[in-house]
Design a protein around this motif. Structure first.
Motif, PDB file in Angstrom:
ATOM      1  N   THR A   1       0.836  -1.186   0.000  1.00 43.00           N
ATOM      2  CA  THR A   1       0.000   0.000   0.000  1.00 43.00           C
ATOM      3  C   THR A   1       0.878   1.245   0.000  1.00 43.00           C
ATOM      4  OG1 THR A   1      -1.696  -1.190   1.243  1.00 43.00           O
ATOM      5  CG2 THR A   1      -1.824   1.210   1.223  1.00 43.00           C
TER       6      THR A   1
ATOM      7  N   TYR B   1     -14.363  -5.660   1.027  1.00 39.03           N
ATOM      8  CA  TYR B   1     -12.918  -5.873   1.100  1.00 39.03           C
ATOM      9  C   TYR B   1     -12.323  -5.729  -0.295  1.00 39.03           C
ATOM     10  CZ  TYR B   1     -13.738 -10.653  -0.675  1.00 39.03           C
ATOM     11  OH  TYR B   1     -14.106 -11.741  -1.438  1.00 39.03           O
TER      12      TYR B   1
ATOM     13  N   GLY C   1      -8.247  -5.455  -2.519  1.00 41.45           N
ATOM     14  CA  GLY C   1      -6.795  -5.332  -2.644  1.00 41.45           C
ATOM     15  C   GLY C   1      -6.472  -4.652  -3.957  1.00 41.45           C
TER      16      GLY C   1
ATOM     17  N   SER D   1      -8.915  -3.609   3.956  1.00 43.33           N
ATOM     18  CA  SER D   1      -8.066  -3.207   2.842  1.00 43.33           C
ATOM     19  C   SER D   1      -6.823  -4.086   2.776  1.00 43.33           C
ATOM     20  CB  SER D   1      -7.639  -1.740   2.995  1.00 43.33           C
ATOM     21  OG  SER D   1      -8.754  -0.888   3.023  1.00 43.33           O
ATOM     22  N   PHE D   2      -6.457  -4.443   1.571  1.00 43.75           N
ATOM     23  CA  PHE D   2      -5.226  -5.182   1.319  1.00 43.75           C
ATOM     24  C   PHE D   2      -4.393  -4.411   0.305  1.00 43.75           C
ATOM     25  CE2 PHE D   2      -8.507  -8.228   2.464  1.00 43.75           C
ATOM     26  CZ  PHE D   2      -7.879  -9.042   3.401  1.00 43.75           C
ATOM     27  N   ALA D   3      -3.138  -4.767   0.194  1.00 43.87           N
ATOM     28  CA  ALA D   3      -2.263  -4.111  -0.777  1.00 43.87           C
ATOM     29  C   ALA D   3      -2.720  -4.426  -2.199  1.00 43.87           C
ATOM     30  CB  ALA D   3      -0.818  -4.567  -0.575  1.00 43.87           C
ATOM     31  N   ASP D   4      -2.357  -3.566  -3.139  1.00 42.58           N
ATOM     32  CA  ASP D   4      -2.699  -3.772  -4.538  1.00 42.58           C
ATOM     33  C   ASP D   4      -2.130  -5.107  -5.019  1.00 42.58           C
ATOM     34  OD1 ASP D   4      -3.778  -3.196  -6.979  1.00 42.58           O
ATOM     35  OD2 ASP D   4      -2.261  -1.735  -7.567  1.00 42.58           O
TER      36      ASP D   4
ATOM     37  N   HIS E   1      -2.963  -7.994  -4.071  1.00 38.94           N
ATOM     38  CA  HIS E   1      -2.748  -8.903  -2.935  1.00 38.94           C
ATOM     39  C   HIS E   1      -3.191 -10.325  -3.263  1.00 38.94           C
ATOM     40  CE1 HIS E   1      -2.446 -10.219   1.218  1.00 38.94           C
ATOM     41  NE2 HIS E   1      -3.682 -10.687   1.148  1.00 38.94           N
TER      42      HIS E   1
ATOM     43  N   THR F   1     -16.724  -7.445  -3.047  1.00 35.39           N
ATOM     44  CA  THR F   1     -15.361  -7.107  -3.450  1.00 35.39           C
ATOM     45  C   THR F   1     -15.362  -6.579  -4.883  1.00 35.39           C
ATOM     46  OG1 THR F   1     -13.076  -7.927  -3.442  1.00 35.39           O
ATOM     47  CG2 THR F   1     -14.759  -9.409  -4.329  1.00 35.39           C
TER      48      THR F   1
ATOM     49  N   ASP G   1     -10.246  -8.311  -7.595  1.00 38.37           N
ATOM     50  CA  ASP G   1     -10.030  -9.229  -6.473  1.00 38.37           C
ATOM     51  C   ASP G   1     -10.695 -10.570  -6.740  1.00 38.37           C
ATOM     52  OD1 ASP G   1      -8.588  -7.677  -4.283  1.00 38.37           O
ATOM     53  OD2 ASP G   1     -10.218  -6.313  -4.725  1.00 38.37           O
TER      54      ASP G   1
END
Length: 340
Positions: free
Chosen positions: A3, A234, A236, A259-262, A264, A287, A291
């Motif tokens: 992120t 959620y 990413g 949230s997750f990193a791009d 993910h 989502t 994702d």
């Protein structure tokens, strides 16, 4: 991709950016010299590049899908070429959605392959050579703007109007992949994505170079479906908060977010946690399509379960004016034909 730090998107020179500025000067010098290098390979197919000035998401994949639809409607046979970020395969390979996994080729490749033949290749020139063996008449390169390995006939630079180029500094002090003054010289047109006034600096530079400026907007589809739903959202992607805000704008009752990193790659434990928390609170998991592409292509029953339990907010890209975009492409193809 981790992120991006929040100070990248804050105007001005923050203490953290100042600390990293010497490294940015070195990185920017190397990136600029690389961008100025002559293209190593000229494909026999025209190449249209869809890129951006910064790291993070600006809507390149929805734009590429929309452009492919426009090109097919005009009688063209596009093939997508991308690096396959987040995947282990270096290629060049032709994507087979029934055979490859997201861990091999990344998430964007699955979305693109549903629209047109898609090649994943870390070596863009090698990917172009593979494209030349297919029944295609042009290459749509998703990203690769800063990569000099493949000559480009038209480069469209996307900018998120809500964040612009952040603090204006090159990595790692800011989000720019190379100095903006160098990058703008390699762009043939600017595409402003979304709403906001943070792209003024880029618009000013584009005006000085007389670059065409187009507008684009990512619009959710089937907008009434989420109204009143109690949601656990959620994502990413580059800007998860933008996804969460969109759901709220559609009337969803967003009770929880994660949230997750791009790009993910979800683990079995994370998938189980999402399912368990949503069931405990009686919330609908929602989502993004990117994702879901990763989840659906992941091996293991827990990912199949998460895919079944998750709804998807589908989006599409609106481009204004479409006629101007197609004219830019037609002119680029004519210039290439004239040179030949």
């Amino acid at each position: 991709m981790k992120t991006p730090p929040s100070f990248w998107w804050q105007p001005g020179l923050s203490p953290k950016a100042l600390l990293l500025a010497p490294i940015s000067l070195i990185y920017g010098f190397i990136a600029a010299r690389r961008m100025r290098a002559a293209a190593a390979y000229q494909s026999r197919l025209p190449v249209i590049c869809i890129g951006n000035f910064t790291v993070g998401g600006t809507g390149k994949t929805p734009f590429a899908l929309k452009l492919a639809d426009l090109l097919k409607a005009a009688g063209h046979r596009p093939v997508f070429l991308l690096r396959g970020y987040g995947g282990t395969e270096r290629g060049p390979l032709l994507v087979d959605p029934g055979h490859h996994t997201s861990g091999q080729i990344g998430d964007e490749a699955f979305l693109l392959a549903a629209s047109a033949p898609t090649i994943v290749s870390a070596d863009r020139a090698g990917g172009a050579r593979l494209a030349e063996t297919l029944d295609a008449d042009l290459i749509l390169m998703d990203d690769g703007f800063q990569n000099p390995a493949l000559a480009k006939d038209l480069t469209l630079a996307l900018v998120d109007a809500a964040v612009g180029v952040g603090n204006g500094f090159v990595l790692p002090a800011g989000p720019l992949r190379a100095p903006l003054s160098v990058q703008i010289r390699r762009a043939d047109a600017l595409v402003l994505v979304g709403e906001g006034d943070r792209a003024d600096a880029v618009i000013h530079l584009a005006a000085r170079r007389a670059l065409p400026v187009l507008e684009a907007r990512i619009a959710p589809e089937d907008t009434g479906r989420f109204a009143g739903q109690r949601v656990f959202a959620y994502a990413g992607i580059g800007r998860p908060q933008k996804f969460f805000d969109t759901l709220r704008d559609l009337g969803a009752d967003v009770r929880e977010t994660m949230s997750f990193a791009d790009h993910h790659s979800f683990t079995p434990a994370e998938a189980q946690d999402l399912i368990t928390r949503a069931e405990a609170a009686d919330l609908q998991l929602v989502t993004t399509s990117k994702d879901m592409a990763r989840i659906a292509a992941s091996e293991g029953e827990i990912f199949h379960w998460l895919a079944r339990e998750s709804d998807v907010l589908d989006v599409s890209m609106e481009i204004k004016p479409e006629e101007r975009l197609m004219t830019l492409i037609t002119d680029a193809l004519r210039r290439r034909a004239f040179r030949a």
